[in-house]
Each structure stands twice: as structure tokens, then as C-alpha cells.
Design an enzyme around this catalytic site. Sequence first.
Site, PDB file in Angstrom:
ATOM      1  N   GLU A 209       0.880  -1.174   0.000  1.00 15.14           N
ATOM      2  CA  GLU A 209       0.000   0.000   0.000  1.00 15.14           C
ATOM      3  C   GLU A 209       0.916   1.221   0.000  1.00 15.14           C
ATOM      4  OE1 GLU A 209      -3.365   0.182   0.015  1.00 15.14           O
ATOM      5  OE2 GLU A 209      -3.748  -1.967   0.059  1.00 15.14           O
ATOM      6  N   CYS A 243      -2.017   9.653   2.540  1.00 15.68           N
ATOM      7  CA  CYS A 243      -1.582   9.056   1.265  1.00 15.68           C
ATOM      8  C   CYS A 243      -2.562   9.364   0.136  1.00 15.68           C
ATOM      9  CB  CYS A 243      -1.413   7.557   1.423  1.00 15.68           C
ATOM     10  SG  CYS A 243      -2.910   6.728   1.954  1.00 15.68           S
TER      11      CYS A 243
HETATM   12  P1  NAD Z   1       8.294   4.360   5.141  1.00 16.91           P
HETATM   13  O1  NAD Z   1       8.331   3.522   3.913  1.00 16.91           O
HETATM   14  O2  NAD Z   1       9.451   5.206   5.465  1.00 16.91           O
HETATM   15  O3  NAD Z   1       8.064   3.435   6.433  1.00 16.91           O
HETATM   16  C1  NAD Z   1       7.056   2.455   6.503  1.00 16.91           C
HETATM   17  C2  NAD Z   1       7.510   1.320   7.397  1.00 16.91           C
HETATM   18  O4  NAD Z   1       8.643   0.675   6.823  1.00 16.91           O
HETATM   19  C3  NAD Z   1       7.929   1.753   8.797  1.00 16.91           C
HETATM   20  O5  NAD Z   1       7.391   0.846   9.729  1.00 16.91           O
HETATM   21  C4  NAD Z   1       9.438   1.690   8.770  1.00 16.91           C
HETATM   22  O6  NAD Z   1       9.990   1.321  10.006  1.00 16.91           O
HETATM   23  C5  NAD Z   1       9.717   0.613   7.725  1.00 16.91           C
HETATM   24  N1  NAD Z   1      10.958   0.865   6.980  1.00 16.91           N
HETATM   25  C6  NAD Z   1      11.370   2.051   6.475  1.00 16.91           C
HETATM   26  N2  NAD Z   1      12.518   1.905   5.802  1.00 16.91           N
HETATM   27  C7  NAD Z   1      12.849   0.594   5.891  1.00 16.91           C
HETATM   28  C8  NAD Z   1      13.948  -0.186   5.424  1.00 16.91           C
HETATM   29  N3  NAD Z   1      14.940   0.355   4.713  1.00 16.91           N
HETATM   30  N4  NAD Z   1      13.970  -1.492   5.702  1.00 16.91           N
HETATM   31  C9  NAD Z   1      12.976  -2.043   6.411  1.00 16.91           C
HETATM   32  N5  NAD Z   1      11.915  -1.349   6.892  1.00 16.91           N
HETATM   33  C10 NAD Z   1      11.850  -0.061   6.643  1.00 16.91           C
HETATM   34  O7  NAD Z   1       6.954   5.194   5.016  1.00 16.91           O
HETATM   35  P2  NAD Z   1       6.435   6.343   5.958  1.00 16.91           P
HETATM   36  O8  NAD Z   1       7.350   7.513   5.856  1.00 16.91           O
HETATM   37  O9  NAD Z   1       6.142   5.799   7.320  1.00 16.91           O
HETATM   38  O10 NAD Z   1       5.035   6.679   5.257  1.00 16.91           O
HETATM   39  C11 NAD Z   1       4.948   7.538   4.192  1.00 16.91           C
HETATM   40  C12 NAD Z   1       4.650   6.823   2.899  1.00 16.91           C
HETATM   41  O11 NAD Z   1       3.638   5.879   3.072  1.00 16.91           O
HETATM   42  C13 NAD Z   1       4.140   7.787   1.833  1.00 16.91           C
HETATM   43  O12 NAD Z   1       4.714   7.471   0.595  1.00 16.91           O
HETATM   44  C14 NAD Z   1       2.653   7.510   1.798  1.00 16.91           C
HETATM   45  O13 NAD Z   1       2.016   7.834   0.599  1.00 16.91           O
HETATM   46  C15 NAD Z   1       2.621   6.050   2.081  1.00 16.91           C
HETATM   47  N6  NAD Z   1       1.329   5.677   2.622  1.00 16.91           N
HETATM   48  C16 NAD Z   1       0.512   4.893   1.901  1.00 16.91           C
HETATM   49  C17 NAD Z   1      -0.724   4.542   2.412  1.00 16.91           C
HETATM   50  C18 NAD Z   1      -1.674   3.653   1.683  1.00 16.91           C
HETATM   51  O14 NAD Z   1      -2.592   3.159   2.331  1.00 16.91           O
HETATM   52  N7  NAD Z   1      -1.524   3.405   0.408  1.00 16.91           N
HETATM   53  C19 NAD Z   1      -1.109   5.035   3.648  1.00 16.91           C
HETATM   54  C20 NAD Z   1      -0.236   5.846   4.348  1.00 16.91           C
HETATM   55  C21 NAD Z   1       0.983   6.148   3.848  1.00 16.91           C
END
Ligand code: NAD
Length: 468
Positions: A209, A243
Amino acid sequence: MQTVAPAVARARELFDSGATRPLAWRLEQLGSLRRMVAERRTEFADALASDLGKHATESLLTEIGFVTAEAAHLEKNLEAWLRPRPVAVPLAVQPAKAWTELTPLGVVLVIGPWNYPLQLLLAPLAGALAAGNTVVLKPSEHAPATSAALARWIPEYLPGAAEVVQGGIPETTALLAMRFDHIFFTGGEAAAKVVLRAAAEHLTPVTLELGGKSPAYVDSTTDLAKAAKRLAWGRFMNAGQTCVAPDYILATEDVLVPLERELVTAIGALFGTDSSRSESYGRIVNDRHFARIAALADGSTVVHGGERDAASRHFAPTLLRPAPGDTVMGEEIFGPLLPLVPVAGRDEAIRMINDGAKPLALYVFSNDADTRRAFAERTSSGALCFDVPAAHLMVPGLPFGGVGGSGMGAYHGEHSLRTFSHERSTLAKTFRPDTLELIYPPYTKTKHRIISALAGMGTGLRRRLRRR
Ligand code: NAD
């Protein structure tokens, strides 16, 4: 660093015991989940206020109430959705019965982001539990208060059914090295690639997502004041950290001028003339994102808003008039900036949208049937909404998910149940009469004729056989 293996082992052990399969267990977990968010709503609302400055009403609407509605919807329909679906059996296999049944996958890993840190962990959790799985939850380290609240309350209300592993990249990396039966990830593109690569090692199915730029097209046939209010609500809710928020607006210049005025009015109506004093307006999650949003605004042309305070991480609802090439048009904004982009008309808007990655959502504000049809037929996006942003999430019957760069797979309601289940094909054939005798060797002319007839190739083949 929290050791992750014991949590995963406990989840595996409970699943393997078979205890999670009965309908009664699943309903009990959904009930407990609902009870948890109801009884602990104050603790969760306080955590969301601490992490993101969310107003309690916004938390109720978009996080706590959302989870309650999702769990209740699953509870209400689960028995019916789990009923085996009979499938027609072709003549060649009769007599026999065929059906499909939704079966649990096993242990599911749910990785959540920080922007809706409760909803985006607990809504997938509801679906995974409804499907009879056990779950390991990995909340975002950037919403530490919500993460701590989940780690405090989940073991009490859902002992064994769900485990919480708190932490950031090291913990997630350790989790991803382990075998799961499904990984449900919500977040950004970069981490999604890490997840997908790790999942490939175990051939684990993945739901992604993701986000991206969700455009809104507005034309002169719509009610501009109402459209502006809805767009401002969708964009500036949670300080733009949503998002499915409209990321930018496309309209012809003659629409953009009055729309800009209406947006200013709408922002004032929603958050007052000074949003730093509005309790209804959120805060930017951390200093890194604050600096990123500030740089995007400063690299473009601000026509309204732009006020900010680094100490409290307040960033006012801001309207931009970007020039071609401004960074703000090259990446997902994920903050309270709304660029107004002029286009020659609907065709140019469609071309621009199709030139970018497929959006998570596409919003069209138009009363013109041809325009609505043009966007429906000539674009691709996770969702398409007319005259309203973001509200499609509140329709539990609609699958929520992206396409292409905005994600893969979908959930909510029955779609969650299906995402977290395997639809198993089952066939039960009787021994008497044993019609399979017909297809066993040795093959005779009689058998060939019968099989030809069953395969719908009777006459032609018969003629050829006769000729021999
Ligand atoms: P992110 O990808 O930085 O983090 C998401 C999760 O992944 C966190 O739990 C984090 O600890 C983990 N993570 C981050 N980097 C990692 C790595 N290198 N290795 C392993 N795990 C890792 O995202 P965010 O900053 O928390 O959220 C923002 C993004 O999420 C935006 O792009 C937004 O559009 C998207 N988003 C999508 C939805 C949806 O339902 N489609 C909803 C909310 C947010």
C-alpha cells in the site's frame, strides 16, 4: 534492539495449533479488537495527539472509529463470506462436487507507516484475524507514542493472536529475514522495494500500500466553493500527511483564479486565519519532514500560507503556483502544500496524469458526463472519485489499494478477508459410477469417440476416424 524471533515463533505456534481456524475464534478476536479501541480510545487519542497533533475528533473519525467500523463490518459478514462457494463440474468429471473455500495463510507480518499509525496497522490486523491468521505488527518508529500504546494494549486484548514488535529499520530487517505467509506493507517506495526483495527470498506473497501523487482535476461545470472546501479538507487533513490527499490541482486558468480564492476561503473556514492557533490542524511528524516540506515550498511560488514554526512543527496550509520543473511537482508532497497547475483542458490533464506513475487516487470535480467518462476510460489509478477526495476509504465494500507505482493488492471488508486468505479449490469425486474408467488407457476407438464428444469435437473427429 528487541529480539524478534520469539514473537514470530509464538505466532507460528498458535497458528500451527489450529486454534485460530474456527469462526468463533475469529469473531472473538474482532470483538476484542473493537473493545480495545473503544475502551482505550482516550489513550490512543492522546498518543495520536502526541505523535501528530491530531485533534481527538479527527482521530475518532480517521483512526479509532475507522477501525471499529472495519472490525464490525467483518464481524457482521464473516460467516457468510466464509461459506464455501460451489463450482460447476463439467460432464467429464461428473459425478463430483467442487467448491472453493477461504483458508487462512498462517503468520502475517503487518508493517505500518507513521501518518495514520493506528488505522494502518489495525485495519489490516482486523482482516488478517478475520481470515484466521496470527499477526506480527510492526508500528512505525516515527509515531513512538502510538507504537508504545499498541505495544501496551495489544497483548492485553489480543494475547497470542497478535504480537507487537517495536522499532525501526534494524527490527524490520530482522523480521524480514524470517519466513511469513504474507507481508502487508504500507509506506513509501524505497522501503517497499526492500520488503519485496526480502519477500522474494521466501516467496512470500506481499501486499504493498504505497503513495505517490494523486491529482485532482477541476472544471467550470462544478460548484467551485464546495469543491474548494472538499479539496482543502482532503489536502490539509492531518497537515497534508495523508496518502490519498489530493497532491495537486489541474484546471484551466479561468478556473484556477476563482478556485484559488475559494480555497483561501475554505482554508479560513476550516482552520481560521491563523492555523497555528487551530486545534483542528495537525503538526508535521518530525524535523526531517518539516525541513523537506519547507524546502519544497521555498523552491516554488507561494500564493497563500507558507507560515511555519520549526519548534512546534506547525506548517500553515499553503497554496503554490509552481513553475515547470519545481521539485514540488516531481515527488509526493505528503505535507500541507497544494500546487495549482494550469492546463489547456481535460485532454492535457489526462496526458499529464498518464505521463506520471499511476496514482493511488484520482479526483475529478466536474458535472460534465463526457469529462467524467474521459477520465474513467483513459486513465488508470487505484481509485477514481468524482466530486470528493479520500472518502472512498469510508466505503467498506470498495477495495482500497493502488496500481503500478501506487501499490499492489487491496484490502478493506471482504477484500481484506480475501487478501489474507488462500482460496482453496476442493474437488470430491465418488467412486461409483467410476467414470474415470473412460479416460484410463488403453485407448480404444470407442473411448476416443466418447472423449471427442465430451470435448465438443464429436463430428469432425468421428469423420476422420471413419476415413482411417
Ligand atoms: P516508510 O516507507 O518510510 O516506512 C514504513 C515502514 O517501513 C515503517 O514501519 C518503517 O519502520 C519501515 N521501513 C522504512 N525503511 C525501511 C527499510 N529500509 N527497511 C525495512 N523497513 C523499513 O513510510 P512512511 O514515511 O512511514 O510513510 C509515508 C509513505 O507511506 C508515503 O509514501 C505515503 O504515501 C505512504 N502511505 C501509503 C498509504 C496507503 O494506504 N496506500 C497510507 C499511508 C501512507
